[in-house]
Design a protein around this motif. Sequence first.
Motif, PDB file in Angstrom:
ATOM      1  N   THR A  19       0.827  -1.204   0.000  1.00  0.00           N
ATOM      2  CA  THR A  19       0.000   0.000   0.000  1.00  0.00           C
ATOM      3  C   THR A  19       0.864   1.257   0.000  1.00  0.00           C
ATOM      4  O   THR A  19       0.467   2.285  -0.551  1.00  0.00           O
ATOM      5  CB  THR A  19      -0.934   0.011   1.222  1.00  0.00           C
ATOM      6  N   GLY A  20       2.054   1.183   0.596  1.00  0.00           N
ATOM      7  CA  GLY A  20       2.964   2.321   0.564  1.00  0.00           C
ATOM      8  C   GLY A  20       3.450   2.618  -0.842  1.00  0.00           C
ATOM      9  O   GLY A  20       3.553   3.780  -1.255  1.00  0.00           O
ATOM     10  N   MET A  21       3.766   1.556  -1.595  1.00  0.00           N
ATOM     11  CA  MET A  21       4.175   1.749  -2.992  1.00  0.00           C
ATOM     12  C   MET A  21       3.042   2.378  -3.789  1.00  0.00           C
ATOM     13  O   MET A  21       3.246   3.328  -4.551  1.00  0.00           O
ATOM     14  CB  MET A  21       4.574   0.413  -3.626  1.00  0.00           C
ATOM     15  N   VAL A  22       1.835   1.855  -3.609  1.00  0.00           N
ATOM     16  CA  VAL A  22       0.675   2.369  -4.335  1.00  0.00           C
ATOM     17  C   VAL A  22       0.408   3.828  -3.973  1.00  0.00           C
ATOM     18  O   VAL A  22       0.184   4.677  -4.844  1.00  0.00           O
ATOM     19  CB  VAL A  22      -0.559   1.502  -4.018  1.00  0.00           C
ATOM     20  N   ALA A  23       0.431   4.135  -2.665  1.00  0.00           N
ATOM     21  CA  ALA A  23       0.161   5.498  -2.222  1.00  0.00           C
ATOM     22  C   ALA A  23       1.208   6.467  -2.755  1.00  0.00           C
ATOM     23  O   ALA A  23       0.884   7.595  -3.154  1.00  0.00           O
ATOM     24  CB  ALA A  23       0.113   5.546  -0.694  1.00  0.00           C
ATOM     25  N   THR A  24       2.482   6.052  -2.772  1.00  0.00           N
ATOM     26  CA  THR A  24       3.540   6.910  -3.279  1.00  0.00           C
ATOM     27  C   THR A  24       3.374   7.168  -4.766  1.00  0.00           C
ATOM     28  O   THR A  24       3.469   8.313  -5.238  1.00  0.00           O
ATOM     29  CB  THR A  24       4.919   6.268  -3.017  1.00  0.00           C
ATOM     30  N   GLN A  25       3.129   6.119  -5.531  1.00  0.00           N
ATOM     31  CA  GLN A  25       2.968   6.283  -6.974  1.00  0.00           C
ATOM     32  C   GLN A  25       1.749   7.134  -7.298  1.00  0.00           C
ATOM     33  O   GLN A  25       1.806   7.996  -8.183  1.00  0.00           O
ATOM     34  CB  GLN A  25       2.873   4.915  -7.642  1.00  0.00           C
ATOM     35  N   MET A  26       0.655   6.916  -6.586  1.00  0.00           N
ATOM     36  CA  MET A  26      -0.531   7.730  -6.844  1.00  0.00           C
ATOM     37  C   MET A  26      -0.310   9.175  -6.397  1.00  0.00           C
ATOM     38  O   MET A  26      -0.761  10.110  -7.062  1.00  0.00           O
ATOM     39  CB  MET A  26      -1.744   7.130  -6.138  1.00  0.00           C
ATOM     40  N   GLY A  27       0.386   9.351  -5.272  1.00  0.00           N
ATOM     41  CA  GLY A  27       0.636  10.702  -4.782  1.00  0.00           C
ATOM     42  C   GLY A  27       1.485  11.524  -5.730  1.00  0.00           C
ATOM     43  O   GLY A  27       1.229  12.708  -5.967  1.00  0.00           O
ATOM     44  N   PHE A  28       2.503  10.914  -6.320  1.00  0.00           N
ATOM     45  CA  PHE A  28       3.411  11.635  -7.204  1.00  0.00           C
ATOM     46  C   PHE A  28       2.933  11.674  -8.657  1.00  0.00           C
ATOM     47  O   PHE A  28       3.141  12.659  -9.353  1.00  0.00           O
ATOM     48  CB  PHE A  28       4.808  11.000  -7.166  1.00  0.00           C
ATOM     49  N   TYR A  29       2.300  10.594  -9.118  1.00  0.00           N
ATOM     50  CA  TYR A  29       2.089  10.437 -10.558  1.00  0.00           C
ATOM     51  C   TYR A  29       0.639  10.506 -11.033  1.00  0.00           C
ATOM     52  O   TYR A  29       0.409  10.712 -12.225  1.00  0.00           O
ATOM     53  CB  TYR A  29       2.675   9.092 -11.026  1.00  0.00           C
ATOM     54  N   LEU A  30      -0.346  10.305 -10.161  1.00  0.00           N
ATOM     55  CA  LEU A  30      -1.717  10.177 -10.646  1.00  0.00           C
ATOM     56  C   LEU A  30      -2.223  11.479 -11.264  1.00  0.00           C
ATOM     57  O   LEU A  30      -2.886  11.467 -12.310  1.00  0.00           O
ATOM     58  CB  LEU A  30      -2.644   9.727  -9.510  1.00  0.00           C
ATOM     59  N   PHE A  31      -1.925  12.608 -10.640  1.00  0.00           N
ATOM     60  CA  PHE A  31      -2.334  13.903 -11.191  1.00  0.00           C
ATOM     61  C   PHE A  31      -1.668  14.122 -12.548  1.00  0.00           C
ATOM     62  O   PHE A  31      -2.316  14.574 -13.504  1.00  0.00           O
ATOM     63  CB  PHE A  31      -1.966  15.024 -10.217  1.00  0.00           C
ATOM     64  N   VAL A  32      -0.384  13.780 -12.648  1.00  0.00           N
ATOM     65  CA  VAL A  32       0.347  13.904 -13.910  1.00  0.00           C
ATOM     66  C   VAL A  32      -0.243  12.953 -14.951  1.00  0.00           C
ATOM     67  O   VAL A  32      -0.401  13.314 -16.129  1.00  0.00           O
ATOM     68  CB  VAL A  32       1.845  13.608 -13.692  1.00  0.00           C
ATOM     69  N   PHE A  33      -0.574  11.727 -14.543  1.00  0.00           N
ATOM     70  CA  PHE A  33      -1.176  10.751 -15.456  1.00  0.00           C
ATOM     71  C   PHE A  33      -2.495  11.264 -16.017  1.00  0.00           C
ATOM     72  O   PHE A  33      -2.761  11.174 -17.227  1.00  0.00           O
ATOM     73  CB  PHE A  33      -1.380   9.427 -14.705  1.00  0.00           C
ATOM     74  N   PHE A  34      -3.334  11.810 -15.144  1.00  0.00           N
ATOM     75  CA  PHE A  34      -4.628  12.320 -15.598  1.00  0.00           C
ATOM     76  C   PHE A  34      -4.480  13.473 -16.586  1.00  0.00           C
ATOM     77  O   PHE A  34      -5.235  13.568 -17.558  1.00  0.00           O
ATOM     78  CB  PHE A  34      -5.466  12.774 -14.397  1.00  0.00           C
ATOM     79  N   THR A  35      -3.529  14.371 -16.330  1.00  0.00           N
ATOM     80  CA  THR A  35      -3.397  15.552 -17.178  1.00  0.00           C
ATOM     81  C   THR A  35      -2.582  15.292 -18.444  1.00  0.00           C
ATOM     82  O   THR A  35      -2.958  15.716 -19.534  1.00  0.00           O
ATOM     83  CB  THR A  35      -2.764  16.713 -16.392  1.00  0.00           C
ATOM     84  N   SER A  36      -1.460  14.581 -18.321  1.00  0.00           N
ATOM     85  CA  SER A  36      -0.559  14.415 -19.453  1.00  0.00           C
ATOM     86  C   SER A  36      -0.893  13.230 -20.349  1.00  0.00           C
ATOM     87  O   SER A  36      -0.695  13.295 -21.559  1.00  0.00           O
ATOM     88  CB  SER A  36       0.886  14.271 -18.955  1.00  0.00           C
ATOM     89  N   VAL A  37      -1.390  12.136 -19.774  1.00  0.00           N
ATOM     90  CA  VAL A  37      -1.653  10.927 -20.558  1.00  0.00           C
ATOM     91  C   VAL A  37      -3.142  10.819 -20.915  1.00  0.00           C
ATOM     92  O   VAL A  37      -3.504  10.673 -22.081  1.00  0.00           O
ATOM     93  CB  VAL A  37      -1.188   9.665 -19.802  1.00  0.00           C
ATOM     94  N   VAL A  38      -4.009  10.884 -19.909  1.00  0.00           N
ATOM     95  CA  VAL A  38      -5.443  10.774 -20.173  1.00  0.00           C
ATOM     96  C   VAL A  38      -5.960  12.010 -20.905  1.00  0.00           C
ATOM     97  O   VAL A  38      -6.868  11.924 -21.729  1.00  0.00           O
ATOM     98  CB  VAL A  38      -6.216  10.547 -18.863  1.00  0.00           C
ATOM     99  N   GLY A  39      -5.359  13.175 -20.597  1.00  0.00           N
ATOM    100  CA  GLY A  39      -5.751  14.397 -21.285  1.00  0.00           C
ATOM    101  C   GLY A  39      -6.779  15.232 -20.561  1.00  0.00           C
ATOM    102  O   GLY A  39      -7.384  16.134 -21.149  1.00  0.00           O
ATOM    103  N   LEU A  40      -7.005  14.986 -19.267  1.00  0.00           N
ATOM    104  CA  LEU A  40      -7.948  15.796 -18.503  1.00  0.00           C
ATOM    105  C   LEU A  40      -7.341  17.155 -18.181  1.00  0.00           C
ATOM    106  O   LEU A  40      -6.140  17.258 -17.908  1.00  0.00           O
ATOM    107  CB  LEU A  40      -8.319  15.097 -17.194  1.00  0.00           C
TER     108      LEU A  40
END
Length: 467
Positions: free
Chosen positions: A28-49
């Motif tokens: 869960t620590g790995m998941v939380a870290t990856q989501m904390g650092f990358y999820l916003f970037v993933f949504f904006t840069s890859v998904v296009g939101l």
Amino acid sequence: MPISTPSLLSAGSERRLLWSYGLGDAGTGMVATQMGFYLFVFFTSVVGLPAWMAGSVLMVLKLWDGLNDPFIGFLSDHTKHPLGPRIPWLLYGAIPLGVFVAASWWTPPGGIWIKFVVLVAIASCTQIAYTCVNLPYSALAAELTPDIDLRTRLNAARFTGSILAGLSGVVIAAMVGVKVNECGGGAGLRGGAFLEMGLIGGLVVAVGTLACGWGLKPFAKHCQQPSGKKEPIKQQLLRVSRNGRFLKVLGLYLLLWCALQLMQTVALLYFNVVMQVPSTWSTWILVPFQISALLGLQLWSWVSSRWGRIAALRSGGLLWIVACLVAMLLIPLDGAVAPMGSFSNGLNFVLLVATILAVGLGGSTAFLIPWSLLPDAIDADPEKPAGLYTAWMVVIQKFGIGLSIFVLGNVLTLSGYKACTDSILLPSSALTTIRLCMGLIPAVLVVLGLLVVRRWPRRMHPIALNP
């Protein structure tokens, strides 16, 4: 016979207890870290939101996650099983959590609003699965022993596993090719890189949770049990609101984690857009942050055992505040030259890394201290419903974080920030906003957190468990 103090455990049993509990927050620590650092970037840069919509997704999932926390906490407190009320949740929830974690990094087809709805649905399922595993696991820290020092070491072991896994998650992200501020539309290497990272994270969280449940089985059978008394939501709120010790812990946790989450969310934007660190370098800068946070856990755990938890919090908090203010004032690198391609660039890069090291060292108090203080608040309640208090602590924290991320997304949009845009084309208001979110705002939140617990007793005697 109940396990109540370290003296009742052999050296081998205590090592198994600490190692097993540490494994529980690894996945869960790995998941939380990856989501904390990358999820916003993933949504904006890859998904296009757009940034405001990405922030809305994160807010919705945090609010939904917060709403189901008290319900899961209640069910966990009232679970009847030979292994106790917590372990079955870990063993049965591990694989569903792994599946939903992997799905979180999938790019849905269709238009923006279809993607938004699909991502909200996936994120909601992920958060339910996460709560079903992480909340009962967190409650165990107060139930495995009433001894303050052992509780602190349990939480140190927990967040040591979490940060080590988070460090691994950052390295994995860099190795599979995750990049920042470059559009990939979800179809090319970058979209595939995020999904590959998610598949690895899903596997780690499932295996780590199962290993934790298996390792804690002999201890969970004999640890402190919740009373099992049923209470309506109104009574729960009254119980929580009358526990002054808990309200202090809650305020501290909310403020420190809002500061940490805000910095996590904008960190890669700060490195890439403000400080002009190349994308190939920016992800790797997160490695020294994770390492210093890991060292900080050991340092503040030692300080806590020598001079008390509040002394550790004050020392770490002061370091964190200073580092935040320095981060806001650092001079950007010359984007036309490699980070170590000139003396001035090299000096600025070294100062940046040193600042990130200081942030990680001081910020590690947000992991350790609030959770080390929570058992004191639970002990103040004669019923000792650890699941209930853990649930309400997490729910308030998630509401605060969800709101802060939503505000961040909208503020970035209003400031003129657009993903995949070169920093020289962004307005100064966008760059200033990112600096404030990395510096002044977190520093103020940490100061407020220190004020909340300024009168906390230095040391409390544990309450004995009934045989």
